[in-house]
Design a protein around this motif. Structure first.
Motif, PDB file in Angstrom:
ATOM      1  N   GLN A  15       0.787  -1.283  -0.245  1.00  0.00           N
ATOM      2  CA  GLN A  15       0.106  -0.105  -0.015  1.00  0.00           C
ATOM      3  C   GLN A  15       0.901   1.457   0.137  1.00  0.00           C
ATOM      4  N   HIS A  63      -5.088   0.734   4.686  1.00  0.00           N
ATOM      5  CA  HIS A  63      -4.811   1.535   4.949  1.00  0.00           C
ATOM      6  C   HIS A  63      -4.693   2.482   5.711  1.00  0.00           C
ATOM      7  N   HIS A 134     -15.901   2.317  -4.084  1.00  0.00           N
ATOM      8  CA  HIS A 134     -14.709   1.070  -2.980  1.00  0.00           C
ATOM      9  C   HIS A 134     -15.775   0.836  -1.513  1.00  0.00           C
ATOM     10  N   ASP A 153      -7.751   4.292  -2.760  1.00  0.00           N
ATOM     11  CA  ASP A 153      -8.599   3.324  -3.983  1.00  0.00           C
ATOM     12  C   ASP A 153      -9.442   3.249  -4.639  1.00  0.00           C
ATOM     13  N   PHE A 156      -6.837   3.646 -10.279  1.00  0.00           N
ATOM     14  CA  PHE A 156      -5.263   3.070 -10.251  1.00  0.00           C
ATOM     15  C   PHE A 156      -5.320   3.613 -11.659  1.00  0.00           C
ATOM     16  N   GLY A 161     -10.873   0.838  -8.499  1.00  0.00           N
ATOM     17  CA  GLY A 161     -10.720   0.018  -7.361  1.00  0.00           C
ATOM     18  C   GLY A 161     -12.335  -0.573  -6.952  1.00  0.00           C
ATOM     19  N   SER A 192      -2.114   6.425  -6.218  1.00  0.00           N
ATOM     20  CA  SER A 192      -3.159   5.676  -5.728  1.00  0.00           C
ATOM     21  C   SER A 192      -2.807   4.923  -4.572  1.00  0.00           C
ATOM     22  N   HIS A 194      -1.991   1.422  -4.560  1.00  0.00           N
ATOM     23  CA  HIS A 194      -1.882   0.743  -4.667  1.00  0.00           C
ATOM     24  C   HIS A 194      -0.650   0.990  -6.402  1.00  0.00           C
TER      25      HIS A 194
END
Length: 211
Positions: A15, A63, A134, A153, A156, A161, A192, A194
């Motif tokens: 993350q 997160h 999300h 999220d 991306f 998400g 983002s 990730h």
């Protein structure tokens, strides 16, 4: 550009915890300390900055799992997410089992955030956008001055998400992206939760999941 971003990958989910640094004042904020708090503290020390606040985009464990520990270590307030993510904070024990995390301490934000709010540290002020889908209480942080955003999220590079978790909603997510993020300048670069960074302009043109 008054704000610099250092990405600190944390947890087995890689993350993107982020350290936001005001270059005018060397004050900072941490966004989404999901875990690996010693790693986050090491990055803060390396940068030689003073952290004022912790910001949370949403309360999924990768997160927000390290939030309570980091807030105690730094003695700073927690801002975010939106109150509709109370379900996920109260469900930390459930999340630990779901995601294979150790049991982690819950937290209560110093301030719940609403769409249209602002958050600040040093000389940096960021807009808050409520972008559910999300999770119901997901928020996004936007620094208009430096055209940078932290989208958690929601979005991306080349993807969006997940909405298959409890209280996820695909239609809400797409609506949030189209109505909250797409009106922002195409040049706006986003981090983002990730994966790699991108820009809203690039995702408008190439992201296959938004229609």
């Amino acid at each position: 550009m008054t704000m610099r971003i250092r990405i600190i990958p944390v947890t087995p989910f890689h993350q993107n915890c982020t350290l936001l640094i005001c270059e005018k004042t060397q004050q900072a904020a941490v966004v989404d300390p999901g875990g690996d708090v010693p790693r986050i503290l090491q990055a803060i020390a390396e940068e030689g900055v003073t952290v004022e606040k912790i910001f949370i985009t949403h309360a999924h464990l990768d997160h927000a799992g390290g939030t309570a520990e980091l807030a105690k270590s730094l003695n700073v307030p927690i801002e975010g997410p939106h109150k509709d993510d109370t379900y996920w904070i109260e469900g930390f024990d459930m999340q630990s089992q779901m995601f294979g995390f150790p049991k982690l301490e819950k937290f209560t934000p110093s301030r719940w955030l609403e769409d249209g709010d602002t958050v600040s540290f040093g000389a940096v002020e960021m807009a808050v956008l409520h972008c559910p889908g999300h999770t119901p209480g997901h928020v996004v942080f936007v620094d208009h001055a430096s055209q940078q955003a932290l989208v958690g999220d929601v979005l991306f590079r080349g993807s969006i998400g997940r909405t298959d978790f409890p209280m996820g909603n695909h239609e809400q997510l797409i609506t949030a992206i189209k109505t909250k993020l797409w009106p922002l300048p195409d040049e706006t670069k986003f981090v983002s939760g990730h994966g790699p960074e991108s820009t809203f302009g690039k995702e408008k043109k190439t992201n296959p999941y938004i229609y």
